[in-house]
Design an enzyme around this catalytic site. Structure first.
Site, PDB file in Angstrom:
ATOM      1  N   GLY A   9       0.859  -1.072   0.155  1.00 14.76           N
ATOM      2  CA  GLY A   9       0.047  -0.065  -0.189  1.00 14.76           C
ATOM      3  C   GLY A   9       0.971   1.221  -0.075  1.00 14.76           C
ATOM      4  N   GLN A  13      -2.156   6.744   0.909  1.00 13.31           N
ATOM      5  CA  GLN A  13      -1.892   8.037   1.748  1.00 13.31           C
ATOM      6  C   GLN A  13      -0.927   7.700   2.862  1.00 13.31           C
ATOM      7  OE1 GLN A  13      -4.963  10.809   4.463  1.00 13.31           O
ATOM      8  NE2 GLN A  13      -4.476   8.791   5.432  1.00 13.31           N
ATOM      9  N   ASP A  61       0.805  -8.238  -5.645  1.00 16.10           N
ATOM     10  CA  ASP A  61      -0.308  -8.066  -5.471  1.00 16.10           C
ATOM     11  C   ASP A  61      -0.829  -8.746  -4.236  1.00 16.10           C
ATOM     12  OD1 ASP A  61      -3.248  -8.164  -5.611  1.00 16.10           O
ATOM     13  OD2 ASP A  61      -3.141  -7.084  -7.291  1.00 16.10           O
ATOM     14  N   GLN A  86      -8.562  -2.727   0.119  1.00 18.07           N
ATOM     15  CA  GLN A  86      -9.588  -2.031  -0.607  1.00 18.07           C
ATOM     16  C   GLN A  86     -10.154  -1.253   0.710  1.00 18.07           C
ATOM     17  OE1 GLN A  86     -12.365   0.032  -1.420  1.00 18.07           O
ATOM     18  NE2 GLN A  86     -13.471  -1.530  -0.363  1.00 18.07           N
ATOM     19  N   SER A 128      -8.508  -1.187  11.956  1.00 21.44           N
ATOM     20  CA  SER A 128      -9.422   0.127  11.771  1.00 21.44           C
ATOM     21  C   SER A 128     -10.317   0.093  12.845  1.00 21.44           C
ATOM     22  CB  SER A 128     -10.190  -0.152  10.358  1.00 21.44           C
ATOM     23  OG  SER A 128     -11.120   0.861  10.168  1.00 21.44           O
ATOM     24  N   GLU A 130     -13.425   1.061  12.414  1.00 25.13           N
ATOM     25  CA  GLU A 130     -14.647   0.735  11.681  1.00 25.13           C
ATOM     26  C   GLU A 130     -15.114  -0.837  12.146  1.00 25.13           C
ATOM     27  OE1 GLU A 130     -16.635   2.063   9.194  1.00 25.13           O
ATOM     28  OE2 GLU A 130     -15.559   4.035   9.728  1.00 25.13           O
ATOM     29  N   TYR A 152     -16.336  -3.964   4.557  1.00 29.22           N
ATOM     30  CA  TYR A 152     -15.194  -3.426   4.808  1.00 29.22           C
ATOM     31  C   TYR A 152     -14.567  -3.888   6.357  1.00 29.22           C
ATOM     32  CZ  TYR A 152     -11.348  -0.057   6.208  1.00 29.22           C
ATOM     33  OH  TYR A 152     -10.233   0.625   6.749  1.00 29.22           O
ATOM     34  N   LYS A 156     -11.804  -6.278   7.702  1.00 28.43           N
ATOM     35  CA  LYS A 156     -10.468  -5.875   8.575  1.00 28.43           C
ATOM     36  C   LYS A 156     -10.677  -6.751  10.051  1.00 28.43           C
ATOM     37  CE  LYS A 156      -8.519  -2.540   6.553  1.00 28.43           C
ATOM     38  NZ  LYS A 156      -6.961  -2.565   6.414  1.00 28.43           N
ATOM     39  N   HIS A 182      -7.873   8.789   9.882  1.00 27.82           N
ATOM     40  CA  HIS A 182      -6.678  10.001   9.682  1.00 27.82           C
ATOM     41  C   HIS A 182      -6.633  10.521   8.147  1.00 27.82           C
ATOM     42  CE1 HIS A 182      -5.122   5.855   9.749  1.00 27.82           C
ATOM     43  NE2 HIS A 182      -4.139   6.251   8.712  1.00 27.82           N
TER      44      HIS A 182
HETATM   45  P1  NDP Z   1      -5.510   4.089   0.524  1.00 32.04           P
HETATM   46  O1  NDP Z   1      -6.772   3.737   0.164  1.00 32.04           O
HETATM   47  O2  NDP Z   1      -4.948   5.304   0.270  1.00 32.04           O
HETATM   48  O3  NDP Z   1      -4.364   3.083   0.202  1.00 32.04           O
HETATM   49  C1  NDP Z   1      -4.657   1.725  -0.130  1.00 32.04           C
HETATM   50  C2  NDP Z   1      -3.357   1.163  -0.669  1.00 32.04           C
HETATM   51  O4  NDP Z   1      -3.611  -0.423  -0.882  1.00 32.04           O
HETATM   52  C3  NDP Z   1      -3.000   1.712  -1.871  1.00 32.04           C
HETATM   53  O5  NDP Z   1      -1.584   1.780  -2.257  1.00 32.04           O
HETATM   54  C4  NDP Z   1      -3.583   0.660  -3.215  1.00 32.04           C
HETATM   55  O6  NDP Z   1      -2.918   0.707  -4.185  1.00 32.04           O
HETATM   56  C5  NDP Z   1      -3.114  -0.490  -2.281  1.00 32.04           C
HETATM   57  N1  NDP Z   1      -3.870  -1.773  -2.697  1.00 32.04           N
HETATM   58  C6  NDP Z   1      -5.314  -1.910  -2.784  1.00 32.04           C
HETATM   59  N2  NDP Z   1      -5.559  -3.397  -3.475  1.00 32.04           N
HETATM   60  C7  NDP Z   1      -4.155  -3.666  -3.417  1.00 32.04           C
HETATM   61  C8  NDP Z   1      -3.793  -4.982  -3.783  1.00 32.04           C
HETATM   62  N3  NDP Z   1      -4.822  -5.892  -4.360  1.00 32.04           N
HETATM   63  N4  NDP Z   1      -2.464  -5.596  -3.733  1.00 32.04           N
HETATM   64  C9  NDP Z   1      -1.651  -4.459  -3.357  1.00 32.04           C
HETATM   65  N5  NDP Z   1      -2.025  -3.206  -3.296  1.00 32.04           N
HETATM   66  C10 NDP Z   1      -3.252  -2.857  -3.169  1.00 32.04           C
HETATM   67  O7  NDP Z   1      -5.375   3.767   2.153  1.00 32.04           O
HETATM   68  P2  NDP Z   1      -4.867   4.608   3.500  1.00 32.04           P
HETATM   69  O8  NDP Z   1      -3.472   4.884   3.123  1.00 32.04           O
HETATM   70  O9  NDP Z   1      -5.779   5.822   3.963  1.00 32.04           O
HETATM   71  O10 NDP Z   1      -4.968   3.305   4.716  1.00 32.04           O
HETATM   72  C11 NDP Z   1      -3.903   2.626   4.965  1.00 32.04           C
HETATM   73  C12 NDP Z   1      -4.213   1.341   5.367  1.00 32.04           C
HETATM   74  O11 NDP Z   1      -4.857   1.523   6.828  1.00 32.04           O
HETATM   75  C13 NDP Z   1      -5.570   0.572   4.704  1.00 32.04           C
HETATM   76  O12 NDP Z   1      -5.497  -0.718   5.128  1.00 32.04           O
HETATM   77  C14 NDP Z   1      -6.830   1.294   5.362  1.00 32.04           C
HETATM   78  O13 NDP Z   1      -7.870   0.109   5.387  1.00 32.04           O
HETATM   79  C15 NDP Z   1      -6.221   1.295   6.821  1.00 32.04           C
HETATM   80  N6  NDP Z   1      -6.871   2.232   7.556  1.00 32.04           N
HETATM   81  C16 NDP Z   1      -6.964   3.738   7.232  1.00 32.04           C
HETATM   82  C17 NDP Z   1      -7.640   4.496   8.089  1.00 32.04           C
HETATM   83  C18 NDP Z   1      -7.447   5.817   7.610  1.00 32.04           C
HETATM   84  O14 NDP Z   1      -8.425   6.589   8.066  1.00 32.04           O
HETATM   85  N7  NDP Z   1      -6.972   6.336   6.327  1.00 32.04           N
HETATM   86  C19 NDP Z   1      -8.234   4.241   9.344  1.00 32.04           C
HETATM   87  C20 NDP Z   1      -8.056   2.689   9.632  1.00 32.04           C
HETATM   88  C21 NDP Z   1      -7.241   1.939   8.961  1.00 32.04           C
HETATM   89  P3  NDP Z   1      -3.167   1.477  -5.483  1.00 32.04           P
HETATM   90  O15 NDP Z   1      -2.704   2.851  -5.260  1.00 32.04           O
HETATM   91  O16 NDP Z   1      -2.846   0.571  -6.708  1.00 32.04           O
HETATM   92  O17 NDP Z   1      -4.782   1.570  -5.282  1.00 32.04           O
HETATM   93  P1  GDP Z   2     -15.120   6.090   7.030  1.00 35.66           P
HETATM   94  O1  GDP Z   2     -15.303   6.414   8.513  1.00 35.66           O
HETATM   95  O2  GDP Z   2     -14.123   5.206   6.722  1.00 35.66           O
HETATM   96  O3  GDP Z   2     -16.279   5.444   6.225  1.00 35.66           O
HETATM   97  O4  GDP Z   2     -14.784   7.392   6.378  1.00 35.66           O
HETATM   98  P2  GDP Z   2     -15.439   8.358   5.325  1.00 35.66           P
HETATM   99  O5  GDP Z   2     -14.629   9.847   5.139  1.00 35.66           O
HETATM  100  O6  GDP Z   2     -15.951   7.888   4.059  1.00 35.66           O
HETATM  101  O7  GDP Z   2     -16.840   8.769   6.023  1.00 35.66           O
HETATM  102  C1  GDP Z   2     -16.955   9.236   7.116  1.00 35.66           C
HETATM  103  C2  GDP Z   2     -18.239   9.545   7.551  1.00 35.66           C
HETATM  104  O8  GDP Z   2     -19.032  10.638   6.771  1.00 35.66           O
HETATM  105  C3  GDP Z   2     -19.445   8.395   7.335  1.00 35.66           C
HETATM  106  O9  GDP Z   2     -20.315   8.327   8.567  1.00 35.66           O
HETATM  107  C4  GDP Z   2     -20.207   8.858   6.050  1.00 35.66           C
HETATM  108  O10 GDP Z   2     -21.461   8.272   6.044  1.00 35.66           O
HETATM  109  C5  GDP Z   2     -20.397  10.195   6.304  1.00 35.66           C
HETATM  110  N1  GDP Z   2     -20.531  11.103   5.051  1.00 35.66           N
HETATM  111  C6  GDP Z   2     -21.373  11.911   4.666  1.00 35.66           C
HETATM  112  N2  GDP Z   2     -21.409  12.181   3.431  1.00 35.66           N
HETATM  113  C7  GDP Z   2     -20.491  11.742   2.657  1.00 35.66           C
HETATM  114  C8  GDP Z   2     -19.989  11.668   1.556  1.00 35.66           C
HETATM  115  O11 GDP Z   2     -20.585  12.076   0.472  1.00 35.66           O
HETATM  116  N3  GDP Z   2     -18.816  10.997   1.335  1.00 35.66           N
HETATM  117  C9  GDP Z   2     -18.350  10.138   2.280  1.00 35.66           C
HETATM  118  N4  GDP Z   2     -17.057   9.391   1.849  1.00 35.66           N
HETATM  119  N5  GDP Z   2     -18.810  10.135   3.571  1.00 35.66           N
HETATM  120  C10 GDP Z   2     -19.662  10.906   3.650  1.00 35.66           C
END
Ligand code: NDP
Ligand code: GDP
Length: 326
Positions: A9, A13, A61, A86, A128, A130, A152, A156, A182
């Site tokens: 990943g 982000q 992958d 994902q 997460s 979640e 999701y 997780k 975050h």
């Molecule tokens: P992103 O969606 O920004 O990044 C996900 C990464 O996973 C990307 O690099 C994506 O590659 C890669 N990826 C997806 N599918 C595959 C696959 N089949 N094989 C290899 N790589 C793959 O997520 P974040 O950086 O925000 O989050 C990082 C991790 O932390 C994730 O597991 C997320 O679920 C978890 N998390 C995030 C939180 C948040 O608030 N950000 C909170 C709690 C947990 P590509 O660029 O090709 O799409």
């Molecule tokens: P999550 O906590 O991982 O689902 O992060 P998101 O940023 O996708 O969503 C945070 C919260 O914002 C959830 O409760 C959503 O239902 C709410 N939300 C309200 N409107 C929207 C929207 O237009 N897009 C997304 N992504 N979330 C929304």
């Protein structure tokens, strides 16, 4: 001796911020990139942070165990950060099987690759908040029971428990970070904070007039990705592997987060915000609020950036990006 880290990943982000953090600590950083026809754009976040040429990328992958094993054998990492997933809750209802394959079974693939190829390495799993879903306690800690509310979150939860199980079954140094939401200027545009900051920037520059959102009463405990990747690293520096909640301890409605963004741009939110039921979810997580006292006590971790600072940074970054796109 230079330490080697393998980050799945890495193009996401957290992968980008973690790479920057590890490079500053002197690590050799390797990352897993899945093959796509968009070669050259998949590393845009690494480029934004100026670290794209400094990391080593490997084709693999999460659903292809042999590709992970080959990568582990080539890199021989000291630390593995499993961030690939994902990761978008709303998509997980549209692609539940893919979400299970990547976000759940993918964790077993990575753990197997480590067990077979580098059993002495240390492993971080991106769990997460979640997983708490329909919350069972007002503040969620490592001891709070889970109640996932989306495909999701169910995936997780599997990833979390298989990490705990591999630690207990095989004695692996495997830790799980239960991170609350975050964000940052590098957050995906589909997540609500970035959707808001980008939408506000578009309205400010006269390229749009309205921002359509779903449930703005939902509450989240939002922190900054830069603070949260530091916690991941700290977990792997401990003698014993364990699980930690990482959160700010402050929860805010989507509405109030949105207001910070509009106010920062000098815009009146009521003139532009439209509620659109198309963005409601089949099952909602109404509120999340994390208790990270264990991480603060054991890891010495605490967040440095608050929500207001972060949303302002994100609005400014989106204004800058859009001006360049003009
Ligand atoms: P992103 O969606 O920004 O990044 C996900 C990464 O996973 C990307 O690099 C994506 O590659 C890669 N990826 C997806 N599918 C595959 C696959 N089949 N094989 C290899 N790589 C793959 O997520 P974040 O950086 O925000 O989050 C990082 C991790 O932390 C994730 O597991 C997320 O679920 C978890 N998390 C995030 C939180 C948040 O608030 N950000 C909170 C709690 C947990 P590509 O660029 O090709 O799409
Ligand atoms: P999550 O906590 O991982 O689902 O992060 P998101 O940023 O996708 O969503 C945070 C919260 O914002 C959830 O409760 C959503 O239902 C709410 N939300 C309200 N409107 C929207 C929207 O237009 N897009 C997304 N992504 N979330 C929304």
């Amino acid at each position: 001796m230079t330490k080697r880290a393998l980050v799945t990943g890495i193009t996401g982000q957290d992968g980008a911020y973690l790479s920057q953090f590890l490079l500053e600590k002197g690590y050799e950083v390797h990352g897993v990139v899945r093959r796509s026809s968009h070669r050259g754009v998949e590393d845009h976040r690494l480029r934004w942070l100026g670290v794209n040429g400094k990391v080593h990328l490997h084709d693999a992958d999460l659903i292809d165990l042999s590709s992970l094993l080959r990568t582990v054998e080539e890199v021989r990492p000291d630390e593995i950060y499993n961030l690939a997933a994902q990761s978008y809750v709303a998509s997980s209802w549209r692609q539940p099987v893919l979400t299970a394959n990547v976000t759940a079974v993918g964790v077993t693939n990575m753990l197997e690759a480590m067990r077979l190829g580098a059993p002495g390495a240390r492993f971080y799993q991106a769990s997460s908040s979640e997983m708490y879903g329909l919350i069972q306690e007002p503040m969620q800690s490592e001891k709070t029971p889970f109640y996932p509310r989306s495909p999701y979150a169910v995936a997780k939860l599997y990833g979390h428990w298989i990490t705990v199980n591999y630690r207990e079954s095989f004695g692996l140094h495997a830790s799980s970070g239960i991170l609350f939401n975050h964000e940052s200027p590098l957050r995906g545009v589909e997540f609500v904070t970035r959707k808001v900051t980008r939408g506000v920037a578009e309205i400010k520059l006269g390229r749009g007039h309205e921002l359509r959102l779903g449930n703005i009463d939902a509450k989240r405990d939002w922190g900054h990705a830069k603070d949260y990747v530091r916690a991941m690293w700290l977990m792997l520096q401990q003698e014993k592997p364990d699980d930690y909640v990482i959160a700010t301890g402050v929860t805010t409605t989507v509405r109030d987060m949105c207001k910070i963004a509009f106010d920062h741009a000098g815009l009146d939110m009521d003139k532009h915000l439209v509620i659109d039921p198309a963005f409601y979810r089949p099952a909602e997580v109404d509120v999340l609020l994390g208790d990270s006292s264990k991480a603060r006590r054991v890891l010495g971790w605490q967040p440095k950036i608050d929500l207001e600072q972060m949303i302002r940074e994100m609005v400014d970054a989106d204004l800058e990006r859009l001006r360049h796109e003009a």
